[in-house]
Design a protein around this motif. Structure first.
Motif, PDB file in Angstrom:
ATOM      1  N   SER A  52       0.860  -1.183   0.000  1.00  0.00           N
ATOM      2  CA  SER A  52       0.000   0.000   0.000  1.00  0.00           C
ATOM      3  C   SER A  52       0.892   1.227   0.000  1.00  0.00           C
ATOM      4  CB  SER A  52      -0.902   0.004   1.231  1.00  0.00           C
ATOM      5  OG  SER A  52      -1.614   1.216   1.297  1.00  0.00           O
TER       6      SER A  52
ATOM      7  N   CYS B  33      -7.995   3.692  -1.700  1.00  0.00           N
ATOM      8  CA  CYS B  33      -6.670   3.187  -1.338  1.00  0.00           C
ATOM      9  C   CYS B  33      -6.085   2.456  -2.541  1.00  0.00           C
ATOM     10  CB  CYS B  33      -6.780   2.238  -0.150  1.00  0.00           C
ATOM     11  SG  CYS B  33      -5.223   1.465   0.337  1.00  0.00           S
TER      12      CYS B  33
ATOM     13  N   LEU C  94      -3.405  -0.142  -4.083  1.00  0.00           N
ATOM     14  CA  LEU C  94      -2.648  -1.306  -3.635  1.00  0.00           C
ATOM     15  C   LEU C  94      -2.001  -1.997  -4.819  1.00  0.00           C
ATOM     16  CD1 LEU C  94      -5.585  -2.608  -1.511  1.00  0.00           C
ATOM     17  CD2 LEU C  94      -3.455  -1.847  -0.480  1.00  0.00           C
TER      18      LEU C  94
ATOM     19  N   LEU D 274      -6.460  -9.300   2.379  1.00  0.00           N
ATOM     20  CA  LEU D 274      -6.406  -7.860   2.608  1.00  0.00           C
ATOM     21  C   LEU D 274      -7.521  -7.434   3.551  1.00  0.00           C
ATOM     22  CD1 LEU D 274      -5.461  -4.942   1.898  1.00  0.00           C
ATOM     23  CD2 LEU D 274      -7.142  -5.013   0.033  1.00  0.00           C
ATOM     24  N   ASP D 275      -7.134  -6.760   4.628  1.00  0.00           N
ATOM     25  CA  ASP D 275      -8.094  -6.118   5.514  1.00  0.00           C
ATOM     26  C   ASP D 275      -8.024  -4.620   5.219  1.00  0.00           C
ATOM     27  OD1 ASP D 275      -9.430  -4.829   7.595  1.00  0.00           O
ATOM     28  OD2 ASP D 275      -8.901  -6.382   9.043  1.00  0.00           O
TER      29      ASP D 275
ATOM     30  N   THR E  87      -7.460  -2.185   8.121  1.00  0.00           N
ATOM     31  CA  THR E  87      -6.162  -2.293   8.786  1.00  0.00           C
ATOM     32  C   THR E  87      -5.027  -1.816   7.891  1.00  0.00           C
ATOM     33  OG1 THR E  87      -6.906  -4.177  10.100  1.00  0.00           O
ATOM     34  CG2 THR E  87      -4.533  -3.881   9.887  1.00  0.00           C
ATOM     35  N   HIS E  88      -5.107  -2.140   6.613  1.00  0.00           N
ATOM     36  CA  HIS E  88      -3.976  -1.909   5.709  1.00  0.00           C
ATOM     37  C   HIS E  88      -4.088  -0.625   4.893  1.00  0.00           C
ATOM     38  CE1 HIS E  88      -3.726  -6.561   5.809  1.00  0.00           C
ATOM     39  NE2 HIS E  88      -3.084  -6.015   6.834  1.00  0.00           N
ATOM     40  N   CYS E  89      -5.265  -0.083   4.799  1.00  0.00           N
ATOM     41  CA  CYS E  89      -5.438   1.161   4.049  1.00  0.00           C
ATOM     42  C   CYS E  89      -5.724   2.295   5.025  1.00  0.00           C
ATOM     43  CB  CYS E  89      -6.598   1.034   3.059  1.00  0.00           C
ATOM     44  SG  CYS E  89      -6.289  -0.132   1.718  1.00  0.00           S
ATOM     45  N   HIS E  90      -4.897   3.323   4.959  1.00  0.00           N
ATOM     46  CA  HIS E  90      -5.055   4.464   5.863  1.00  0.00           C
ATOM     47  C   HIS E  90      -5.210   5.740   5.039  1.00  0.00           C
ATOM     48  CE1 HIS E  90      -3.828   1.871   9.168  1.00  0.00           C
ATOM     49  NE2 HIS E  90      -2.844   1.456   8.388  1.00  0.00           N
TER      50      HIS E  90
ATOM     51  N   CYS F 282       4.245   0.789   3.026  1.00  0.00           N
ATOM     52  CA  CYS F 282       4.028  -0.309   3.969  1.00  0.00           C
ATOM     53  C   CYS F 282       3.870  -1.603   3.192  1.00  0.00           C
ATOM     54  CB  CYS F 282       2.760  -0.068   4.804  1.00  0.00           C
ATOM     55  SG  CYS F 282       2.803   1.468   5.748  1.00  0.00           S
TER      56      CYS F 282
ATOM     57  N   TYR G  14       2.754  -5.675   3.411  1.00  0.00           N
ATOM     58  CA  TYR G  14       2.029  -6.659   4.188  1.00  0.00           C
ATOM     59  C   TYR G  14       2.066  -7.987   3.480  1.00  0.00           C
ATOM     60  CZ  TYR G  14       0.149  -2.309   6.076  1.00  0.00           C
ATOM     61  OH  TYR G  14       0.029  -1.062   6.597  1.00  0.00           O
TER      62      TYR G  14
END
Length: 231
Positions: A135, A145, A147, A210-211, A214-217, A226, A228
């Motif tokens: 991400s 987001c 990815l 993929l959560d 949690t993974h996209c801010h 980041c 994952y």
């Protein structure tokens, strides 16, 4: 029946005046595992001889002459050293600790009252790495987001895919060795779907889930990268 010669036996097997039955079978195995090529014979009879060869060159791998109690394996080259096991009862051949170099055609010839032969096309697949989801918040927005799922491969016949639930969103395949695969995906922060990135070949797969929350801010004014890899 003549001397034990690869050339003589395969010439014998191909002669038109023989009642020959030829069958083919495809076999797949994961690299490092063992594979057994079965003769489908419960027990070798006294009047049966068995011959195993490999490749277009018909490299001799194993032979059985039951009447003479001859059960032998051979090493045509380093690929097969210490890797061949012959079942004395059935004539089945096992290749242990397989590598991709063991892929190819294995030929079985059974000499008896009715001659028969069979070809096994063996495919050996390398073990797959776990795909990585990246991400990049430098490309994020307030609503979506961005990815990328990627994998550096040293394998062939692999496909990388994005899934939403059980539906395929996009995919890319590779036949060549040593290549990097990557697939982009853009999702909305409020998206309720379950996403996963799957790397697969005909006999195995590796999945990274993929959560989104949690993974996209959302953008925080700084650039961050980041990585994952969660299974």
């Amino acid at each position: 029946m003549g001397p034990w010669s690869v050339e003589n036996y395969w010439k014998l097997c191909r002669e038109k005046d023989l009642e020959e039955h030829v069958f083919g079978e495809s076999v797949s195995v994961m690299e490092g595992d063992s594979v057994t090529l079965h003769t489908d014979v419960t027990e070798i009879h006294e009047d049966e001889d068995i011959l195993w060869t490999f490749g277009d060159e018909n490299f001799l791998l194993a032979k059985i002459k039951k009447k003479r109690q001859m059960f032998s394996t051979y090493v045509p080259d380093e690929r097969f050293r210490g890797r061949l096991k012959l079942d004395d009862q059935t004539g089945s051949l096992t290749i242990t600790h397989t590598t991709t170099e063991h892929a190819g055609d294995y030929k079985l010839l059974i000499i008896r009252a009715e001659k028969s032969s069979k070809t096994f096309n063996v495919s050996v697949y390398a073990r797959l790495p776990v795909p990585v989801i990246i991400s990049n918040s430098s490309q994020c927005s307030s609503s979506t987001c961005s990815l990328v799922c990627s994998s550096v491969l040293n394998v062939s016949d692999a496909t990388l895919s994005w899934y939403a639930g059980i539906s395929v969103l996009s995919s890319i395949s590779v036949c060549d060795l040593s290549i990097s695969l990557s697939l982009p995906l853009e999702v909305e922060y409020q998206d309720k779907n379950t996403y996963s990135c799957v790397l697969n070949n005909p006999i195995s797969n590796q999945t990274t889930h993929l959560d989104i929350h949690t993974h996209c801010h959302t953008c925080a004014g700084t650039t961050a990268l980041c990585v994952y890899s969660l299974t």
